[in-house]
Design a protein around this motif. Structure first.
Motif, PDB file in Angstrom:
ATOM      1  N   ALA A  14      -9.346  -2.569   2.030  1.00 18.29           N
ATOM      2  CA  ALA A  14     -10.236  -2.202   0.925  1.00 18.29           C
ATOM      3  C   ALA A  14     -11.711  -2.350   1.313  1.00 18.29           C
ATOM      4  O   ALA A  14     -12.549  -1.547   0.891  1.00 18.29           O
ATOM      5  CB  ALA A  14      -9.931  -3.069  -0.303  1.00 18.29           C
ATOM      6  N   SER A  40      -3.924   4.322   0.940  1.00 19.56           N
ATOM      7  CA  SER A  40      -3.038   4.409  -0.228  1.00 19.56           C
ATOM      8  C   SER A  40      -1.602   4.669   0.195  1.00 19.56           C
ATOM      9  O   SER A  40      -0.657   4.175  -0.434  1.00 19.56           O
ATOM     10  CB  SER A  40      -3.512   5.535  -1.170  1.00 19.56           C
ATOM     11  OG  SER A  40      -4.815   5.279  -1.647  1.00 19.56           O
ATOM     12  N   HIS A  43      -0.237   1.344   1.335  1.00 18.61           N
ATOM     13  CA  HIS A  43      -0.062   0.375   0.243  1.00 18.61           C
ATOM     14  C   HIS A  43      -0.125   1.088  -1.114  1.00 18.61           C
ATOM     15  O   HIS A  43      -1.127   0.962  -1.831  1.00 18.61           O
ATOM     16  CB  HIS A  43      -1.136  -0.713   0.314  1.00 18.61           C
ATOM     17  CG  HIS A  43      -1.249  -1.375   1.641  1.00 18.61           C
ATOM     18  ND1 HIS A  43      -0.332  -2.309   2.090  1.00 18.61           N
ATOM     19  CD2 HIS A  43      -2.161  -1.228   2.642  1.00 18.61           C
ATOM     20  CE1 HIS A  43      -0.678  -2.719   3.299  1.00 18.61           C
ATOM     21  NE2 HIS A  43      -1.777  -2.074   3.658  1.00 18.61           N
ATOM     22  N   SER A  45       1.140   0.513  -3.966  1.00 17.33           N
ATOM     23  CA  SER A  45       0.971  -0.353  -5.141  1.00 17.33           C
ATOM     24  C   SER A  45      -0.498  -0.740  -5.354  1.00 17.33           C
ATOM     25  O   SER A  45      -0.885  -1.145  -6.452  1.00 17.33           O
ATOM     26  CB  SER A  45       1.822  -1.619  -4.989  1.00 17.33           C
ATOM     27  OG  SER A  45       1.434  -2.358  -3.838  1.00 17.33           O
ATOM     28  N   ASN A  46      -1.305  -0.634  -4.306  1.00 20.45           N
ATOM     29  CA  ASN A  46      -2.732  -0.954  -4.396  1.00 20.45           C
ATOM     30  C   ASN A  46      -3.600   0.298  -4.559  1.00 20.45           C
ATOM     31  O   ASN A  46      -4.829   0.210  -4.470  1.00 20.45           O
ATOM     32  CB  ASN A  46      -3.198  -1.706  -3.143  1.00 20.45           C
ATOM     33  CG  ASN A  46      -2.581  -3.085  -3.050  1.00 20.45           C
ATOM     34  OD1 ASN A  46      -2.213  -3.691  -4.055  1.00 20.45           O
ATOM     35  ND2 ASN A  46      -2.449  -3.592  -1.830  1.00 20.45           N
ATOM     36  N   TRP A  49      -6.381   0.163  -7.157  1.00 21.09           N
ATOM     37  CA  TRP A  49      -7.416  -0.777  -6.747  1.00 21.09           C
ATOM     38  C   TRP A  49      -8.296  -0.156  -5.661  1.00 21.09           C
ATOM     39  O   TRP A  49      -9.531  -0.259  -5.698  1.00 21.09           O
ATOM     40  CB  TRP A  49      -6.785  -2.068  -6.237  1.00 21.09           C
ATOM     41  CG  TRP A  49      -7.727  -2.984  -5.496  1.00 21.09           C
ATOM     42  CD1 TRP A  49      -7.626  -3.395  -4.205  1.00 21.09           C
ATOM     43  CD2 TRP A  49      -8.928  -3.592  -6.004  1.00 21.09           C
ATOM     44  NE1 TRP A  49      -8.676  -4.220  -3.872  1.00 21.09           N
ATOM     45  CE2 TRP A  49      -9.490  -4.362  -4.958  1.00 21.09           C
ATOM     46  CE3 TRP A  49      -9.575  -3.565  -7.236  1.00 21.09           C
ATOM     47  CZ2 TRP A  49     -10.665  -5.082  -5.107  1.00 21.09           C
ATOM     48  CZ3 TRP A  49     -10.763  -4.288  -7.388  1.00 21.09           C
ATOM     49  CH2 TRP A  49     -11.283  -5.035  -6.339  1.00 21.09           C
ATOM     50  N   TYR A 148      -0.003   5.827  -6.776  1.00 17.32           N
ATOM     51  CA  TYR A 148       0.507   4.720  -7.590  1.00 17.32           C
ATOM     52  C   TYR A 148       1.833   5.089  -8.254  1.00 17.32           C
ATOM     53  O   TYR A 148       2.760   4.273  -8.319  1.00 17.32           O
ATOM     54  CB  TYR A 148      -0.533   4.343  -8.641  1.00 17.32           C
ATOM     55  CG  TYR A 148      -0.147   3.146  -9.479  1.00 17.32           C
ATOM     56  CD1 TYR A 148      -0.280   1.852  -8.981  1.00 17.32           C
ATOM     57  CD2 TYR A 148       0.357   3.309 -10.770  1.00 17.32           C
ATOM     58  CE1 TYR A 148       0.073   0.750  -9.743  1.00 17.32           C
ATOM     59  CE2 TYR A 148       0.711   2.219 -11.541  1.00 17.32           C
ATOM     60  CZ  TYR A 148       0.573   0.941 -11.030  1.00 17.32           C
ATOM     61  OH  TYR A 148       0.933  -0.145 -11.786  1.00 17.32           O
TER      62      TYR A 148
END
Length: 211
Positions: A14, A40, A43, A45-46, A49, A148
């Motif tokens: 990030a 993305s 990850h 699920s992040n 964010w 997501y």
């Protein structure tokens, strides 16, 4: 060289996206989209964010790109970006600065072109920030939401995400700006007769006093 830089930034997750997105509004030749997608994918699920990090960093970098344009000029654009990108953005900006920023938020043209050009043409910074907030939110969060909800299966969907956003969002924006322009003209038309009345009224009062 560019791929090596992306790989290096990706190692920082990030924070790497934050740095990339910040510079995307200033000088980075590669849009943050190209780092947001692999991060993305790695990850899902992040993803939201990551979209938030990229979005906020881009907004923080926008005033710096604006100041570069204001004090250095757009000659810097030709040194760091493709001439075709700069020429296309210039034509779009000259026709309608507001539309250029909004539409530019969705196109493959790096966003720094529009932040720097806004400074060169003395476009109000607060308007640049407002339009950037809308346009970049769409760009970052569409990618974030797809990963997501669909996980790694979204990789194929986001390849043409800019085109889909452009096809859907741009006509809506054009209609909005057209209606806004008509409203402003109508408002100005109503204001002009009122100004004329106010200008004539004092003269009539002066005549009455002389009588």
């Amino acid at each position: 060289m560019i791929q090596d830089l992306l790989n290096f930034l990706m190692d920082f997750g990030a924070w790497g996206l934050f740095f990339h997105s910040f510079l995307d509004a200033i000088i980075m030749p590669v849009p943050a989209f190209f780092l947001q997608v692999p991060l993305s994918f790695a990850h899902p699920s992040n993803a939201l964010w990551l979209a938030t990090v990229g979005y906020l960093a881009c907004l923080l970098g926008t005033p710096f790109g604006y100041l570069i344009g204001k004090y250095v000029g757009n000659s810097i654009l030709y040194k760091i970006l493709k001439k075709s990108w700069v020429d296309s953005a210039t034509q779009l900006f000259q026709k309608n600065g507001e539309a250029a920023i909004l539409i530019g938020s969705f196109t493959p043209i790096p966003f720094k072109v529009f932040t720097i050009m806004s400074g060169c043409m003395n476009f109000p910074l607060w308007r640049l920030m407002a339009y950037a907030a809308v346009g970049r939110a769409v760009k970052f969060y569409v990618v974030g939401l797809l990963f997501y909800y669909y996980g790694r299966a979204a990789e194929g969907m986001v390849k043409d995400v800019s085109m889909y956003i452009f096809v859907i969002a741009v006509p809506i924006l054009v209609i909005f700006l057209f209606l806004k322009k008509r409203w402003n003209k109508k408002k100005a038309g109503k204001q002009e007769p009122q100004d004329q009345i106010e200008h004539v009224a004092p003269r009539q009062a002066d005549l009455d006093r002389t009588v």
